[in-house]
Design a protein around this motif. Sequence first.
Motif, mmCIF file in Angstrom:
data_model
loop_
_atom_site.group_PDB
_atom_site.id
_atom_site.type_symbol
_atom_site.label_atom_id
_atom_site.label_comp_id
_atom_site.label_asym_id
_atom_site.label_seq_id
_atom_site.Cartn_x
_atom_site.Cartn_y
_atom_site.Cartn_z
ATOM 1 N N ASN A 39 0.688 -1.437 -0.120
ATOM 2 C CA ASN A 39 0.053 -0.052 -0.010
ATOM 3 C C ASN A 39 0.708 1.385 -0.043
ATOM 4 N N SER A 40 2.255 1.111 -0.053
ATOM 5 C CA SER A 40 3.169 2.232 -0.136
ATOM 6 C C SER A 40 2.843 3.117 1.083
ATOM 7 N N ILE A 41 2.722 2.223 2.097
ATOM 8 C CA ILE A 41 2.443 3.050 3.519
ATOM 9 C C ILE A 41 3.880 3.445 3.990
ATOM 10 N N THR A 42 3.921 4.726 4.081
ATOM 11 C CA THR A 42 5.349 5.330 4.670
ATOM 12 C C THR A 42 5.210 5.541 6.221
ATOM 13 N N LYS A 43 4.168 5.765 6.706
ATOM 14 C CA LYS A 43 3.730 6.082 8.195
ATOM 15 C C LYS A 43 2.828 5.654 8.514
ATOM 16 N N LEU A 44 2.980 5.052 9.891
ATOM 17 C CA LEU A 44 1.730 4.510 10.759
ATOM 18 C C LEU A 44 1.407 5.439 11.890
ATOM 19 N N SER A 45 0.317 6.109 11.947
ATOM 20 C CA SER A 45 0.028 7.115 13.090
ATOM 21 C C SER A 45 -0.045 6.473 14.331
ATOM 22 N N PRO A 46 0.576 7.075 15.249
ATOM 23 C CA PRO A 46 0.773 6.199 16.547
ATOM 24 C C PRO A 46 -0.564 5.546 17.173
ATOM 25 N N ASN A 47 -1.570 6.336 17.046
ATOM 26 C CA ASN A 47 -2.759 5.526 17.398
ATOM 27 C C ASN A 47 -3.665 5.063 16.270
ATOM 28 N N ALA A 48 -3.446 4.844 15.178
ATOM 29 C CA ALA A 48 -4.133 4.148 14.014
ATOM 30 C C ALA A 48 -4.726 2.871 14.281
ATOM 31 N N LEU A 49 -3.869 1.883 15.287
ATOM 32 C CA LEU A 49 -4.414 0.794 15.474
ATOM 33 C C LEU A 49 -4.952 0.574 16.773
ATOM 34 N N SER A 50 -5.092 1.783 17.535
ATOM 35 C CA SER A 50 -5.483 1.536 18.960
ATOM 36 C C SER A 50 -6.807 0.938 19.481
ATOM 37 N N LYS A 51 -7.706 1.003 18.493
ATOM 38 C CA LYS A 51 -9.124 0.604 18.634
ATOM 39 C C LYS A 51 -9.408 -0.708 18.395
ATOM 40 N N LEU A 52 -8.260 -1.454 17.683
ATOM 41 C CA LEU A 52 -8.285 -2.825 17.046
ATOM 42 C C LEU A 52 -7.755 -3.633 18.263
ATOM 43 N N ARG A 53 -8.686 -3.739 19.290
ATOM 44 C CA ARG A 53 -8.419 -4.511 20.374
ATOM 45 C C ARG A 53 -8.368 -5.950 20.598
ATOM 46 N N LEU A 73 8.396 2.518 13.412
ATOM 47 C CA LEU A 73 7.117 2.731 13.993
ATOM 48 C C LEU A 73 7.234 3.574 15.239
ATOM 49 N N SER A 74 6.094 4.107 15.338
ATOM 50 C CA SER A 74 6.064 4.882 16.894
ATOM 51 C C SER A 74 5.704 3.650 17.974
ATOM 52 N N PRO A 75 6.715 3.972 19.018
ATOM 53 C CA PRO A 75 6.894 2.947 20.157
ATOM 54 C C PRO A 75 5.394 2.487 20.565
ATOM 55 N N SER A 76 4.678 3.203 20.359
ATOM 56 C CA SER A 76 3.133 2.747 21.235
ATOM 57 C C SER A 76 2.195 2.241 20.107
ATOM 58 N N CYS A 77 2.670 1.918 19.057
ATOM 59 C CA CYS A 77 1.629 1.604 18.011
ATOM 60 C C CYS A 77 1.026 0.368 18.016
ATOM 61 N N PHE A 78 1.556 -0.547 18.783
ATOM 62 C CA PHE A 78 0.981 -1.735 18.813
ATOM 63 C C PHE A 78 0.622 -1.994 20.426
ATOM 64 N N TYR A 79 0.552 -0.783 21.141
ATOM 65 C CA TYR A 79 0.352 -0.952 22.708
ATOM 66 C C TYR A 79 -0.930 -1.536 22.942
ATOM 67 N N GLY A 80 -1.090 -2.582 23.960
ATOM 68 C CA GLY A 80 -2.119 -3.164 24.160
ATOM 69 C C GLY A 80 -2.949 -4.144 23.051
ATOM 70 N N LEU A 81 -2.430 -4.419 22.125
ATOM 71 C CA LEU A 81 -3.047 -5.357 21.065
ATOM 72 C C LEU A 81 -2.777 -6.531 21.287
ATOM 73 N N PRO A 82 -3.644 -7.601 21.160
ATOM 74 C CA PRO A 82 -3.078 -8.973 21.345
ATOM 75 C C PRO A 82 -2.397 -9.661 19.977
ATOM 76 N N LEU A 83 -1.525 -8.864 19.509
ATOM 77 C CA LEU A 83 -0.871 -9.413 18.320
ATOM 78 C C LEU A 83 -0.050 -10.350 18.378
ATOM 79 N N SER A 84 -0.236 -11.625 17.525
ATOM 80 C CA SER A 84 0.543 -12.643 17.788
ATOM 81 C C SER A 84 1.488 -12.961 16.404
ATOM 82 N N GLU A 85 0.924 -11.998 15.421
ATOM 83 C CA GLU A 85 1.819 -12.365 14.066
ATOM 84 C C GLU A 85 1.921 -10.834 13.343
ATOM 85 N N VAL A 86 3.323 -10.732 13.073
ATOM 86 C CA VAL A 86 3.379 -9.291 12.243
ATOM 87 C C VAL A 86 4.274 -9.681 11.244
ATOM 88 N N ASP A 87 3.888 -9.182 9.949
ATOM 89 C CA ASP A 87 4.871 -9.442 8.846
ATOM 90 C C ASP A 87 5.020 -7.901 8.468
#
Length: 348
Positions: free
Chosen positions: A98-112, A127-141
């Motif tokens: 998607n030609s993503i150059t930037k992920l805003s720090p709170n872009a994923l914060s609602k995806l609990r 990546l901003s240090p808080s961008c995956f904060y609190g998410l139950p992520l198990s797989e990141v590519d």
Amino acid sequence: MALLQWLGLSFLVAVQSSAVKNCHPGCHCEVESFGLFDSFSLTRVDCRGLGPSLSVPIPIPLDTTHLDLSSSSLGPISDAMFAGPGYTTLVSLDLSSNSITKLSPNALSKLRYLESLDLSHNSLESLSPSCFYGLPLSEVDLSHNSFHKFDMDVFAGRVNGEPVNVDLSHNKLVSVSPSLHGKTGHIRSLNLSANHLASAPSLAGLQLRYLNLDGNPITQLKEGTFAQLKDLAYLSISGLGELQEIEPKSFAGLQNLQVLDLSNNPKLKSLSPAVFTGLDSLQELNLSGTGVASLPTTMLAHLPSVKIITLGRSIQCWRSQKQGQFHRQIGPTQHDDVLNCNVQGVVL
Ligand SMILES: *[C@@H]1O[C@H](CO)[C@@H](O)[C@H](O)[C@H]1NC(C)=O
Ligand SMILES: *[C@@H]1O[C@H](CO)[C@@H](O)[C@H](O)[C@H]1NC(C)=O
């Protein structure tokens, strides 16, 4: 048997691909229902190749669990992009190509509930240090991006070891997940292949089972690089055009590693057996396409569980019992084992 299969098919899977409310015209939406009374369902939304969208967030059905937004020219990801109805239930999100150059720090914060995130084939440098904060992520590519360094703090919500101050107001918090207490989260699989990493990132303490560092410009692996990755089962360090040296004990601490892929590292000319110290569970070692042409006889002492070592394109070596030393006791004793290869003169 046939009856069981019939029962299984009719009760367990009923795909209702029609009549999904609120499906965006450019997307394909599908509800899969499971269970005796369709008590459990998954909503998959496929918007691949959607193209730039005027409305953000793109409307998706309520309760969407899987969303594919790959190849959709999204560009930089803003906070508003995934803040709509339907997004909070996402379990997997594909944002690749998607030609993503930037992920805003709170872009994923609602995806609990987000467990799987594909950000591969983009142009992310950090990546901003808080961008995956609190998410139950198990797989990141994160493969095929532009990371020069990677900081595991993104999984822990920490900056330089200090917990990030996150505003939890305006939330209906019922409980605070363990990762909010500064633990290192649930991440099991991390793909960092084809980035610009000049050294292996420090990931100590993550509960990773899969790590891919293929195709990075890493020149050297240092002692203790993978210390404290005791759950890692699969490590791929392949296609590193510049890798020249692996220090002894580089893999120390990987006590559960089963597969180590070091193939296609042409500048890697030799490996001392001590490189493999600590790989007590290793079953498969791939050295094909490297400059390593022979193996020392003492190799097996360092790799007590190894079953197969691949060397050249078609050279394979197996652990086998020394001929003429078959004992009638149950089970071979270890020092009776030798490496046998399909080509002579490989084990020196
Ligand atoms: C990691 O990324 C590479 C390159 O995109 C890909 O070939 C590989 O399949 C990925 N691994 C996993 C487990 O998805
Ligand atoms: C070893 O790596 C090469 C190159 O990546 C691959 O083609 C081959 O299948 C691998 N061999 C095994 C046994 O995994």
